[in-house]
Every structure is written in C-alpha cells, then in structure tokens.
Scaffold this motif. Sequence first.
Motif, PDB file in Angstrom:
ATOM      1  N   PRO A 128       0.834  -1.215   0.000  1.00 13.30           N
ATOM      2  CA  PRO A 128       0.000   0.000   0.000  1.00 13.30           C
ATOM      3  C   PRO A 128       0.863   1.258   0.000  1.00 13.30           C
ATOM      4  N   THR A 129       0.260   2.373  -0.387  1.00 14.72           N
ATOM      5  CA  THR A 129       0.957   3.659  -0.376  1.00 14.72           C
ATOM      6  C   THR A 129       1.016   4.193   1.050  1.00 14.72           C
ATOM      7  N   PRO A 130       2.214   4.489   1.583  1.00 18.76           N
ATOM      8  CA  PRO A 130       2.326   4.918   2.980  1.00 18.76           C
ATOM      9  C   PRO A 130       2.214   6.432   3.141  1.00 18.76           C
ATOM     10  N   SER A 131       2.052   6.857   4.386  1.00 16.25           N
ATOM     11  CA  SER A 131       2.145   8.270   4.766  1.00 16.25           C
ATOM     12  C   SER A 131       2.887   8.337   6.093  1.00 16.25           C
ATOM     13  N   ILE A 132       3.534   9.472   6.366  1.00 17.56           N
ATOM     14  CA  ILE A 132       4.278   9.637   7.608  1.00 17.56           C
ATOM     15  C   ILE A 132       3.487  10.539   8.544  1.00 17.56           C
ATOM     16  N   VAL A 133       3.251  10.061   9.753  1.00 22.49           N
ATOM     17  CA  VAL A 133       2.502  10.801  10.765  1.00 22.49           C
ATOM     18  C   VAL A 133       3.456  11.160  11.904  1.00 22.49           C
ATOM     19  N   ALA A 134       3.514  12.451  12.258  1.00 19.69           N
ATOM     20  CA  ALA A 134       4.339  12.915  13.376  1.00 19.69           C
ATOM     21  C   ALA A 134       3.483  12.952  14.635  1.00 19.69           C
ATOM     22  N   LYS A 135       3.973  12.328  15.703  1.00 17.85           N
ATOM     23  CA  LYS A 135       3.224  12.317  16.961  1.00 17.85           C
ATOM     24  C   LYS A 135       4.193  12.409  18.129  1.00 17.85           C
TER      25      LYS A 135
END
Length: 262
Positions: A128-135
């Motif tokens: 799948p196409t990923p995304s980066i989440v900052a937490k």
Amino acid sequence: MMKHLPECFLVLSIFPSLLLTGGEYVPVILNGLINQSIPMSLSGGPSDPVHRVIWNFKTNPLVTYTNNQLIFINEKFKGRLEILDDGRVLKIGHLRLEDSGLYIGMITFTNSTNYVKVYNLTVYEPVPTPSIVAKERKNRPDWCNVTLRCSVPTNKSSSSYTWKYRHGGSDFQLYNNSGDTIQISLQPESWDMEVLCIIHNPADFKNVSLHKFCPDYSVKAKSTGGELDLTCWIKLYIYLPILTILSLSLPLLCLLNKRKPE
C-alpha cells in the motif's frame, strides 16, 4: 546441499529418467506481483533444436509444447501462458497468489538429450501507499524530539519498512531502524532533516518523505514581533487623538489666559 534434497527428489519423482540427464535441480528463486507477468527460462542447456518441452507445477502437469504447438495446458492457467523462444521460455501472465509454488521444466532435444530447470515462485500483493505521521512531539527552542510513524491503510504481514534520512541536498543515508516507527532527537542545526519511509516486499515497494517536521522558532519570533507591532499601532490610535486634542487646546488656553482682566 542437504536442504535441497527434497526438491531434487521431487524432480526425480516427476521425471525418473533425469538420473541420466543434465540440469539445474536447485530451485531458482522468483518473486512475482499479483496481476503482473513473469518469465521462466530454460536457458543454460544445449543449443540443439528443441523437440519437446514439458512443464510441471508442483506435482501436476502444467503445459506440453511440441512441434511449435501447445498440446496440453492446465485448466487453471488457460489464457495466461505463453511459450517463447522455441519453447525455451515459459511466460505466466495475470499472476495469482495461488500460482506460488515449484515449477519444473524439461526440454527434450532432437538428439534425445534432456535439460531440466527448477523455479520456486512466490506471488505477492502490491504494497500500500504509505504516509508519515508525526506524533508525541516535544519541542524547545534548542531541541526537537518527535516520533514518526509510517502509516499504511492496510497492514500487510509480508511488508517490511526501511527508513532513510538526509540534510539539505545530500544523498539519503540508511536510518538504523526496520520497524514502522522511529524516534528522532534533533538540535536546531539539524532541523532541515528530510526522512524517507520505504515500505516493501520482495516484489514491490513504495515510499513517502517528510521534510522540516520540527518547528522553526525564528518564524515564531517574527510572528511575535508582528503581534507587538500591532499592539503598538493600537496604542497609537488610542493616544493620538488625545495628544491632538491637547495640542490644539494649549494655544486656546494661552489666549484665554492673556485676555483675563487684571
């Protein structure tokens, strides 16, 4: 060598005459992607004219090719197989997950010699196409601590993660983490870092990058300065009319004071 014995015995059980023939019995590893195609070549043997080609999938007959004609084909593969290069190449199209397994091909040449080659194919789904989440971001003017997670819509057990990073226009370097989450601590001189998350399996990969995920306190300082300027303007609009009235009334008071009788 012992770990290859089961595959060798399987080949010999399908083609008993191979004890007297040449070939490559150790399986060649192949990785395919669902709905794509993949070729399997019987190259490596003699260059003599081909009389017949037989392919087996696991322990079942797959296809037989002789005199430039297909004379047998497995029902599950109908419409998805091509024989190329005078029978030396088998091409499987529109791959399915169930196509994974052991493929054994044998060429019989016009001089009655044989050549065998074995392939072990694994078919994978696209990643799948990923995304980066900052937490979990903790920021100070002199330090930035942030946790970055490479998020995907669906969790694929066969997928792996690789992280890379770079500063400015330099080349990406490998980040020492193979999971979907990394923790980064940066000082201000490194706040221009760009991170790259690559999600991959043996047949496919996709990536996404994130740049300048730490706050720029210099921008905030300018913003605060703007707020101070605005406050000054507000004060000016309040006090300016008062000062104007006072400046106009002072000459009038002086004039009245001069006309006052002694």
